[in-house]
Design an enzyme around this catalytic site. Structure first.
Site, PDB file in Angstrom:
ATOM      1  N   PHE A 137       0.849  -1.199   0.000  1.00  0.00           N
ATOM      2  CA  PHE A 137       0.000   0.000   0.000  1.00  0.00           C
ATOM      3  C   PHE A 137       0.877   1.239   0.000  1.00  0.00           C
ATOM      4  O   PHE A 137       1.737   1.403   0.868  1.00  0.00           O
ATOM      5  CB  PHE A 137      -0.930   0.023   1.225  1.00  0.00           C
ATOM      6  CG  PHE A 137      -1.879   1.192   1.201  1.00  0.00           C
ATOM      7  CD1 PHE A 137      -3.085   1.106   0.521  1.00  0.00           C
ATOM      8  CD2 PHE A 137      -1.558   2.385   1.824  1.00  0.00           C
ATOM      9  CE1 PHE A 137      -3.952   2.189   0.467  1.00  0.00           C
ATOM     10  CE2 PHE A 137      -2.416   3.472   1.778  1.00  0.00           C
ATOM     11  CZ  PHE A 137      -3.618   3.371   1.101  1.00  0.00           C
ATOM     12  N   ASP A 221       9.317   2.754   1.747  1.00  0.00           N
ATOM     13  CA  ASP A 221       8.125   3.449   2.239  1.00  0.00           C
ATOM     14  C   ASP A 221       8.021   3.209   3.747  1.00  0.00           C
ATOM     15  O   ASP A 221       7.572   2.155   4.191  1.00  0.00           O
ATOM     16  CB  ASP A 221       6.887   2.941   1.501  1.00  0.00           C
ATOM     17  CG  ASP A 221       5.608   3.659   1.943  1.00  0.00           C
ATOM     18  OD1 ASP A 221       5.600   4.255   3.032  1.00  0.00           O
ATOM     19  OD2 ASP A 221       4.616   3.599   1.194  1.00  0.00           O
ATOM     20  N   LYS A 250       2.547   9.656   8.566  1.00  0.00           N
ATOM     21  CA  LYS A 250       1.854   9.208   9.772  1.00  0.00           C
ATOM     22  C   LYS A 250       2.480   9.668  11.114  1.00  0.00           C
ATOM     23  O   LYS A 250       2.166  10.737  11.594  1.00  0.00           O
ATOM     24  CB  LYS A 250       1.685   7.686   9.726  1.00  0.00           C
ATOM     25  CG  LYS A 250       0.726   7.246   8.597  1.00  0.00           C
ATOM     26  CD  LYS A 250       0.229   5.828   8.783  1.00  0.00           C
ATOM     27  CE  LYS A 250      -0.956   5.513   7.884  1.00  0.00           C
ATOM     28  NZ  LYS A 250      -0.619   5.090   6.521  1.00  0.00           N
TER      29      LYS A 250
HETATM   30  C1  LIG Z   1      -0.846   5.317   5.142  1.00  0.00           C
HETATM   31  C2  LIG Z   1       0.166   4.918   4.148  1.00  0.00           C
HETATM   32  C3  LIG Z   1       0.350   5.636   2.954  1.00  0.00           C
HETATM   33  C4  LIG Z   1      -0.553   6.777   2.548  1.00  0.00           C
HETATM   34  O1  LIG Z   1      -0.531   7.826   3.453  1.00  0.00           O
HETATM   35  P1  LIG Z   1      -1.696   8.928   3.426  1.00  0.00           P
HETATM   36  O2  LIG Z   1      -1.237   9.951   4.429  1.00  0.00           O
HETATM   37  O3  LIG Z   1      -2.959   8.248   3.796  1.00  0.00           O
HETATM   38  O4  LIG Z   1      -1.744   9.486   2.048  1.00  0.00           O
HETATM   39  C5  LIG Z   1       1.363   5.241   2.119  1.00  0.00           C
HETATM   40  N1  LIG Z   1       2.171   4.219   2.420  1.00  0.00           N
HETATM   41  C6  LIG Z   1       2.033   3.506   3.553  1.00  0.00           C
HETATM   42  C7  LIG Z   1       2.982   2.399   3.863  1.00  0.00           C
HETATM   43  C8  LIG Z   1       1.025   3.826   4.459  1.00  0.00           C
HETATM   44  O5  LIG Z   1       0.861   3.103   5.568  1.00  0.00           O
END
Ligand SMILES: *Cc1c(COP(=O)(O)O)cnc(C)c1O
Length: 415
Positions: A137, A221, A250
């Site tokens: 994701f 990521d 986050k």
């Molecule tokens: C939450 C998340 C995203 C996206 O972040 P948003 O602030 O919701 O756009 C991307 N990569 C990972 C691994 C995530 O957990």
């Protein structure tokens, strides 16, 4: 809100891309939330791994109010002291050395959009391919949705931005897919949204070696795993590698929206004037708050606390001896409790009834991502409430003889 309930208001006024909202929260304090009826909940989701210091932490409150009263926003035509301080801090914590650089956005998706453009700048027309992992994701904007390895999320929005290929999370698949037409490999060190799924042993080390050989960027990521959550500042550091870039969001803002792309080495030279931008990104208010949050994580040794409390939770959950618990995945305070039956949504609902907020990452995984500030009291409170929640679900289930309901396709949850 006069003669309608909040559920009616939400159902009428809010976008329908999220399901029904589960509660109306009006206040938070430390690791606890309070709803409109004054009910208290232990928050073991922390806004999806966002509220690193819990709710209404004095450091957070003080940073927001002081900076709001000093200088909030001036645009990226100008620099501000909190922005420069945060960039320097992120370079130090990530270990980029002097050549590292930081791009600020306002969310995880924006951080990954910047990473996507970094990959294109590196690849040019000679390297149109970008590799990410199936089940991974990376966001829901049109660029990052192409990176996200979940076809179900893409289906209504085709065609996707071209060039992205989703491969199996194995070293062999990476080796087979990499060539000199790959601009970048983008992976999560632990797949959070997929259900807290770890990479195979040695994956990041192999990915570093293989991408170096093919001349491709390795981008990690760390949006969910970063800022201390896994018991390291960044999860890639456990593998002892140096990536070309990491993305963050986050937990780094502790509840204030902010995202960042941190580049290492040669990747730091790729962006040049005019190639990217953001009006809000890295404004004084957001960077002052994130700086204060990271400062408190360092001062109170919350990275170490995440590691220690994670171990304590693992032992405690195992010690509950529930037949519904099949195992525990993850690291530090990003944990996935694997259930022996696809009843995660029922566990989440039961937990809420018992005054505990947890998340169903998919049909058979409960995701735990509490504030990094939790102590003995919160761990013990969690274990009691989780035990009661599991018992409620177990009583409601007629467990058959084979406790091995095959995990099917994970349900898609809004992220
Ligand atoms: C939450 C998340 C995203 C996206 O972040 P948003 O602030 O919701 O756009 C991307 N990569 C990972 C691994 C995530 O957990």
């Amino acid at each position: 809100m006069t003669d309608t309930t909040w559920q009616e208001d939400a159902g009428r006024d809010l976008v329908r891309s999220f399901g029904d909202r589960m509660a109306l929260f009006v206040r938070g304090e430390g690791s606890h939330l309070f709803d409109d009826a004054g009910r208290r909940y232990l928050d073991f989701l922390a806004g999806i791994a966002v509220d690193s210091l819990g709710h209404a932490h004095p450091v957070f409150v003080d940073a927001v109010s002081r900076q709001a009263a000093t200088l909030a926003h001036v645009s990226n035509y100008f620099a501000t002291p909190p922005q420069l301080a945060l960039a320097a801090r992120l370079k130090r914590l990530a270990g980029t050395g002097p050549e590292g650089r930081v791009y600020f956005g306002n969310s995880g998706a924006e951080a990954n959009e910047a990473a996507f453009k970094l990959a294109r700048l590196h690849g040019g027309s000679a390297r149109p391919r970008i590799l990410t992992l199936k089940g991974g994701f990376h966001g829901r904007t049109m660029g990052t949705l192409a990176l996200t390895g979940k076809p179900a999320l893409q289906a209504d929005f085709l065609p996707m931005t071209p060039g992205v290929e989703h491969i199996d999370a194995t070293i062999e698949a990476l080796e087979a897919a990499l060539d000199d037409r790959v601009a970048a490999v983008l992976v999560e060190p632990i797949q959070g949204e997929a259900g807290v799924v770890e990479l195979p042993e040695g994956y990041l080390t192999a990915a570093r070696r293989l991408t170096e050989a093919s001349g491709s960027l390795l981008i990690i990521d760390e949006i969910q795993t970063g800022a201390g959550r896994t018991g390291e500042w960044f999860a890639f550091q456990r593998a002892g590698i140096v990536p070309d870039a990491i993305t963050l969001a986050k937990g780094m803002g502790g509840g204030f929206p902010i995202g960042a792309l941190v580049t290492f080495g040669h990747a730091s030279d790729l962006f040049f004037p005019g190639t990217h931008g953001s009006t809000f990104g890295g404004n004084a208010l957001a960077t002052a708050v994130a700086g204060a949050v990271l400062d408190e994580i360092e001062r109170a040794d919350l990275v170490q606390n995440a590691a220690a409390r994670g171990e304590q939770l693992r032992a405690g959950i195992t010690g509950l001896g529930s037949p519904l618990v099949g195992g525990i995945r993850g690291a530090g305070l990003l944990l996935g409790v694997a259930l022996t039956h696809p009843v995660a949504k029922a566990v989440v609902a039961a937990a809420q009834e018992h005054g505990l907020i947890v998340n169903a990452a998919n049909d058979d995984t409960i995701r735990l991502a509490p504030p990094l500030t939790i102590g003995d009291a919160e761990v013990n409170e969690f274990l009691a409430l989780f035990d009661a929640s599991l018992a409620t679900v177990r009583d409601a289930l007629i467990l058959d003889e084979t406790p091995d309901a095959t995990p099917d396709t994970p349900a898609e949850v809004p992220a």
